[in-house]
Write a protein that holds these residues in place. Structure first.
Motif, PDB file in Angstrom:
ATOM      1  N   TYR A  48      37.857  -9.060 -61.633  1.00  0.00           N
ATOM      2  CA  TYR A  48      38.125 -10.386 -61.075  1.00  0.00           C
ATOM      3  C   TYR A  48      39.529 -10.488 -60.500  1.00  0.00           C
ATOM      4  N   THR A  50      40.846  -8.022 -58.778  1.00  0.00           N
ATOM      5  CA  THR A  50      40.611  -7.421 -57.461  1.00  0.00           C
ATOM      6  C   THR A  50      39.957  -8.434 -56.528  1.00  0.00           C
ATOM      7  N   ILE A  51      39.027  -9.214 -57.052  1.00  0.00           N
ATOM      8  CA  ILE A  51      38.380 -10.250 -56.243  1.00  0.00           C
ATOM      9  C   ILE A  51      39.411 -11.292 -55.800  1.00  0.00           C
ATOM     10  N   ASN A  52      40.346 -11.640 -56.675  1.00  0.00           N
ATOM     11  CA  ASN A  52      41.424 -12.552 -56.283  1.00  0.00           C
ATOM     12  C   ASN A  52      42.243 -11.944 -55.142  1.00  0.00           C
ATOM     13  N   LEU A  54      41.254  -9.686 -52.997  1.00  0.00           N
ATOM     14  CA  LEU A  54      40.394  -9.677 -51.817  1.00  0.00           C
ATOM     15  C   LEU A  54      40.360 -11.064 -51.177  1.00  0.00           C
ATOM     16  N   THR A  55      40.295 -12.096 -51.997  1.00  0.00           N
ATOM     17  CA  THR A  55      40.311 -13.465 -51.479  1.00  0.00           C
ATOM     18  C   THR A  55      41.587 -13.718 -50.682  1.00  0.00           C
ATOM     19  N   LEU A  80      33.033 -16.256 -47.182  1.00  0.00           N
ATOM     20  CA  LEU A  80      33.208 -15.114 -48.076  1.00  0.00           C
ATOM     21  C   LEU A  80      34.289 -15.409 -49.127  1.00  0.00           C
ATOM     22  N   CYS A  81      35.353 -16.088 -48.722  1.00  0.00           N
ATOM     23  CA  CYS A  81      36.396 -16.501 -49.681  1.00  0.00           C
ATOM     24  C   CYS A  81      35.810 -17.413 -50.751  1.00  0.00           C
ATOM     25  N   CYS A  84      33.799 -15.294 -53.094  1.00  0.00           N
ATOM     26  CA  CYS A  84      34.715 -14.537 -53.968  1.00  0.00           C
ATOM     27  C   CYS A  84      35.305 -15.437 -55.049  1.00  0.00           C
ATOM     28  N   SER A  85      35.743 -16.629 -54.687  1.00  0.00           N
ATOM     29  CA  SER A  85      36.325 -17.539 -55.671  1.00  0.00           C
ATOM     30  C   SER A  85      35.294 -17.949 -56.721  1.00  0.00           C
ATOM     31  N   LEU A  87      32.638 -16.096 -57.635  1.00  0.00           N
ATOM     32  CA  LEU A  87      32.417 -14.913 -58.471  1.00  0.00           C
ATOM     33  C   LEU A  87      33.552 -14.737 -59.471  1.00  0.00           C
ATOM     34  N   PHE A  88      34.786 -14.941 -59.000  1.00  0.00           N
ATOM     35  CA  PHE A  88      35.930 -14.870 -59.901  1.00  0.00           C
ATOM     36  C   PHE A  88      35.724 -15.821 -61.076  1.00  0.00           C
TER      37      PHE A  88
END
Length: 178
Positions: A48, A50-52, A54-55, A80-81, A84-85, A87-88
């Protein structure tokens, strides 16, 4: 205000209250301590974080796209942001529901820096919810001038939350139980 904005206004305010309250409530629920036989999801924090990260990259790219008049690319990157948020948030809650909290072990000035970043990150992560949702709806509804005015506020806050999420992870990662 467009009809589309009016249609979503109640939902946005409801989500802006319910999401932080649900996260706060679920944060205090540890399934293992309640006797459920679940494995700790200790592998999630680097994912998570990494997802941050990526965001944050996607947000910068989205702003760059809109400045270059690549509006469909901008819209897709923002969507997509939002994914991602979301999913985080799901992974963050799942981790905390199955794992013991990790305390920051740093000392001295770095400890104050860590807690300043953490506290501002948490506060802005709550405040940002209606900003992101209203900005998104205004863009989708075609209220571009109002979208643009709100996005000037939303973007730096969302970027700060995404970047500081990574910073918090990097600073606390040495203290995770392995």
């Amino acid at each position: 205000m467009t009809e589309e904005e009016k249609k979503y206004k109640g939902w946005i305010w409801t989500l802006s209250v319910v999401i932080p309250l649900a996260v706060a409530a679920l944060f205090g629920v540890n399934l293992r301590k309640l006797g459920y036989d679940v494995e700790p999801l200790s592998f999630l924090p680097p994912i998570y974080a990494t997802i941050n990260g990526l965001t944050a990259v996607l947000l910068v790219w989205a702003v760059s796209a809109v400045k270059r008049r690549k509006l469909k690319l901008h819209e897709n990157l923002i969507k997509l942001c939002m994914v991602c948020s979301s999913l985080f948030l799901l992974m963050y809650v799942a981790y905390h529901m199955t794992s013991d909290s990790t305390s920051y072990g740093g000392e001295g000035a770095l400890r104050y820096v860590y807690f300043f970043i953490l506290i501002t990150h948490i506060i802005l992560s709550v405040i940002i919810i209606p900003f992101v949702l209203f900005t998104f709806v205004r863009g989708i509804a075609g209220a571009y001038e109002r979208h643009k005015r709100l996005a000037r506020i939303t973007y730096p806050m969302w970027l700060y939350v995404a970047v500081t999420g990574v910073v918090v992870y990097v600073m606390i990662s040495p203290y995770y139980a392995h």
